[in-house]
Design a protein around this motif. Structure first.
Motif, short mmCIF file in Angstrom:
data_model
loop_
_atom_site.label_atom_id
_atom_site.label_comp_id
_atom_site.label_asym_id
_atom_site.label_seq_id
_atom_site.Cartn_x
_atom_site.Cartn_y
_atom_site.Cartn_z
N GLU A 12 45.69 59.20 -28.72
CA GLU A 12 46.92 58.99 -27.96
C GLU A 12 47.06 60.06 -26.87
N GLY A 13 47.47 59.62 -25.67
CA GLY A 13 47.81 60.56 -24.61
C GLY A 13 46.68 61.00 -23.72
N PHE A 14 45.45 60.54 -23.98
CA PHE A 14 44.31 60.95 -23.16
C PHE A 14 43.86 59.81 -22.24
N THR A 15 43.56 60.16 -20.99
CA THR A 15 42.97 59.23 -20.03
C THR A 15 41.76 59.90 -19.42
N ALA A 16 40.92 59.10 -18.76
CA ALA A 16 39.71 59.64 -18.16
C ALA A 16 39.27 58.78 -16.98
N ASN A 17 38.34 59.32 -16.21
CA ASN A 17 37.76 58.58 -15.09
C ASN A 17 36.46 59.26 -14.69
N GLY A 18 35.65 58.53 -13.97
CA GLY A 18 34.42 59.08 -13.42
C GLY A 18 34.10 58.37 -12.12
N MET A 19 33.44 59.08 -11.19
CA MET A 19 33.09 58.45 -9.92
C MET A 19 31.90 59.18 -9.29
N LEU A 20 31.33 58.57 -8.29
CA LEU A 20 30.21 59.16 -7.54
C LEU A 20 30.78 59.92 -6.36
N CYS A 21 30.60 61.24 -6.38
CA CYS A 21 31.08 62.08 -5.27
C CYS A 21 29.97 62.42 -4.28
N GLY A 22 28.71 62.34 -4.72
CA GLY A 22 27.59 62.64 -3.83
C GLY A 22 27.07 64.06 -3.98
N ILE A 23 27.02 64.56 -5.21
CA ILE A 23 26.57 65.93 -5.47
C ILE A 23 25.07 66.08 -5.25
N LYS A 24 24.30 65.08 -5.63
CA LYS A 24 22.85 65.14 -5.50
C LYS A 24 22.36 63.94 -4.72
N ALA A 25 21.57 64.19 -3.69
CA ALA A 25 21.06 63.11 -2.83
C ALA A 25 20.28 62.10 -3.65
N GLY A 26 20.53 60.84 -3.38
CA GLY A 26 19.79 59.76 -4.02
C GLY A 26 20.39 59.26 -5.31
N ARG A 27 21.38 59.96 -5.85
CA ARG A 27 21.99 59.50 -7.09
C ARG A 27 22.91 58.32 -6.79
N THR A 28 22.85 57.31 -7.64
CA THR A 28 23.64 56.09 -7.41
C THR A 28 24.70 55.86 -8.47
N LYS A 29 24.65 56.63 -9.57
CA LYS A 29 25.67 56.47 -10.61
C LYS A 29 26.68 57.61 -10.54
N ASN A 30 27.77 57.47 -11.25
CA ASN A 30 28.83 58.47 -11.23
C ASN A 30 28.29 59.87 -11.48
N ASP A 31 28.90 60.86 -10.83
CA ASP A 31 28.44 62.24 -11.02
C ASP A 31 29.56 63.23 -11.33
N THR A 32 30.81 62.76 -11.37
CA THR A 32 31.92 63.65 -11.67
C THR A 32 32.89 62.96 -12.61
N ALA A 33 33.27 63.66 -13.69
CA ALA A 33 34.17 63.10 -14.70
C ALA A 33 35.43 63.94 -14.80
N LEU A 34 36.54 63.28 -15.13
CA LEU A 34 37.82 63.94 -15.33
C LEU A 34 38.45 63.40 -16.60
N ILE A 35 38.90 64.30 -17.48
CA ILE A 35 39.62 63.94 -18.70
C ILE A 35 40.97 64.66 -18.65
N TYR A 36 42.04 63.95 -19.00
CA TYR A 36 43.38 64.53 -18.88
C TYR A 36 44.25 64.15 -20.07
N SER A 37 45.00 65.12 -20.55
CA SER A 37 46.00 64.87 -21.59
C SER A 37 47.38 64.95 -20.98
N GLU A 38 48.23 63.99 -21.29
CA GLU A 38 49.58 64.01 -20.72
C GLU A 38 50.43 65.14 -21.27
N LYS A 39 49.99 65.75 -22.36
CA LYS A 39 50.68 66.90 -22.91
C LYS A 39 49.70 68.07 -23.05
N PRO A 40 50.18 69.31 -22.93
CA PRO A 40 49.32 70.48 -23.12
C PRO A 40 48.68 70.46 -24.51
#
Length: 423
Positions: A12-40
């Motif tokens: 409960e209370g956790f969400t996440a996401n991932g996307m391709l930001c372009g950290i390494k040339a030639g990579r085609t899949k997501n390279d950055t992830a974020l996980i967040y809790s709505e409460k500390p």
């Protein structure tokens, strides 16, 4: 307790996401992830014992000193290790970028990186895309996040369990990456755990450190301990159970669920070793104590000669005895027995289910008994060693303790993958 879907967003209370930001040339899949809790959250972590530590490891250790966190940002494609003052600044910029869009303190952000060592992280591409990454946070986002942390992994690795603590439904979720540079020592690859259990940071760390000794720390793919190994867990208390502040029935229930996840994640890492064709499990029973049993088992699955023999489907039990002999642990070779076992149709890393149990007919062959080699059926042994999951059962007569370790075979593809990894 039962295994469920959802990975790090199952609690409960956790969400996440991932996307391709372009950290390494030639990579085609997501390279950055974020996980967040709505409460500390209360939080804990364990880290690599390599003296050379990535800048993200140094920063995250500092951030977790107060036992608090609320978010995780992690990238693949660049380890941000051996990068000096600029690398330290880049790690901090990652924390500040995530904190800025989430409206929290940078000190409450766990930062992790994985990938090539010795290259400066192009943090500006993360900063450029951080708002989009934040806007996409969702309960289904675990699917995007789990791929964003992969490097040479061939499969994503995630797991979640549900149990009852203090009359409340409690969930624990996890995702990790790990395929090469894996010889875990008081840490893991990159592994992120979340839970809605109410538990103090002290008890959270206690449970985590207890669990890794028989799970993650019993894994070796290639004998190399990474500069970036990090395992963190965030607990937001939203399950509503009475906070666990000491050992007892509730702590035991939490530990059981945590350990179940860590066992499965450890096996997934071992089975997905770079170039691997099979998962190797070594069970040592009859040892004088548990640490000895675990270290003997890990010495076996860490041996390059043992790994090569399993790739060749060669029942070379002598290499197993040899690896046990140089482990530095006490055992009696003259009363040692070695057998091989596998199940027909076993899934190598359990990716099609959560438990990864061997469900086919099990076949076993003893090759060395009470210190004496046996005349055994080589064809049957080769058949057993041809399955995707192979078990080495070592039976001692030195005590009553047991221990297990997991590894994989050593193949031509391991050299191909690592021969030009940087370039």
């Amino acid at each position: 307790m039962q295994f469920i879907d959802g990975g790090v967003t199952a609690p409960e209370g956790f969400t996440a996401n991932g996307m391709l930001c372009g950290i390494k040339a030639g990579r085609t899949k997501n390279d950055t992830a974020l996980i967040y809790s709505e409460k500390p959250c209360t939080a804990a972590g364990v880290f690599t014992q390599n003296r050379v530590k990535a800048e993200s490891v140094k920063l995250t250790k500092k951030h977790l000193e107060n036992g608090k966190a609320q978010a995780v940002i992690a990238n693949s494609g660049n380890a941000n290790a051996c990068t000096g003052a600029q690398g330290a600044e880049n790690a901090l910029r990652m924390a500040k970028a995530a904190a800025g869009v989430l409206g929290i303190s940078p000190e409450d952000v766990v930062v992790c990186s994985t990938g090539v060592i010795g290259q400066q992280l192009p943090v500006e591409v993360i900063e450029k895309n951080i708002q989009t990454l934040k806007d996409g946070l969702s309960k289904k986002g675990h699917a995007e996040a789990r791929t964003a942390i992969m490097t040479t992994d061939t499969h994503y690795k995630e797991c979640a369990v549900e149990t009852e603590i203090g009359g409340k439904k409690v969930r624990i979720g996890a995702m990790c990456k790990g395929s090469g540079m894996i010889h875990i020592n008081l840490g893991t690859m990159l592994s992120f755990m979340t839970t809605d259990c109410a538990i103090s940071s002290a008890m959270l760390e206690k449970a985590l450190r207890m669990s890794i000794e028989g799970t993650y720390n019993c894994v070796s793919v290639d004998g190399d301990t990474s500069t970036n190994d990090t395992l963190t867990i965030l607990a937001n208390g939203m399950a509503g159970n009475a906070e666990i502040v000491s050992e007892g029935k509730d702590f035991d229930a939490f530990y059981e669920a945590l350990n179940a996840i860590n066992t499965q994640m450890a096996k997934k890492i071992a089975g997905d070793g770079e170039g691997a064709t099979r998962l190797i499990e070594c069970n040592v029973s009859g040892a004088c104590d548990v640490p000895t049993a675990r270290r003997l088992a890990k010495s076996v699955i860490s041996s390059s000669l043992v790994k090569a023999a399993f790739f060749g489907k060669d029942a070379n039990w002598g290499r197993i005895l040899c690896a046990m002999g140089y482990s530095g642990e006490q055992f009696t070779p003259e009363t040692t027995t070695v057998a091989f076992e596998s199940a027909e149709g076993a899934q190598r890393t359990g990716f099609t289910d959560f438990v990864g149990e061997q469900t086919g007919k099990k076949t076993s062959i003893t090759v060395f008994e009470n210190g004496v080699p046996l005349n055994f059926d080589e064809d049957l042994a080769k058949k057993i060693l041809s399955e995707d999951e192979v078990v080495i059962n070592v039976t001692l007569k030195d005590g009553n303790a047991c221990g297990t370790a997991w590894g994989c075979d050593l193949t031509y593809d391991y050299v191909k993958i690592n021969g030009d990894y940087r370039t």
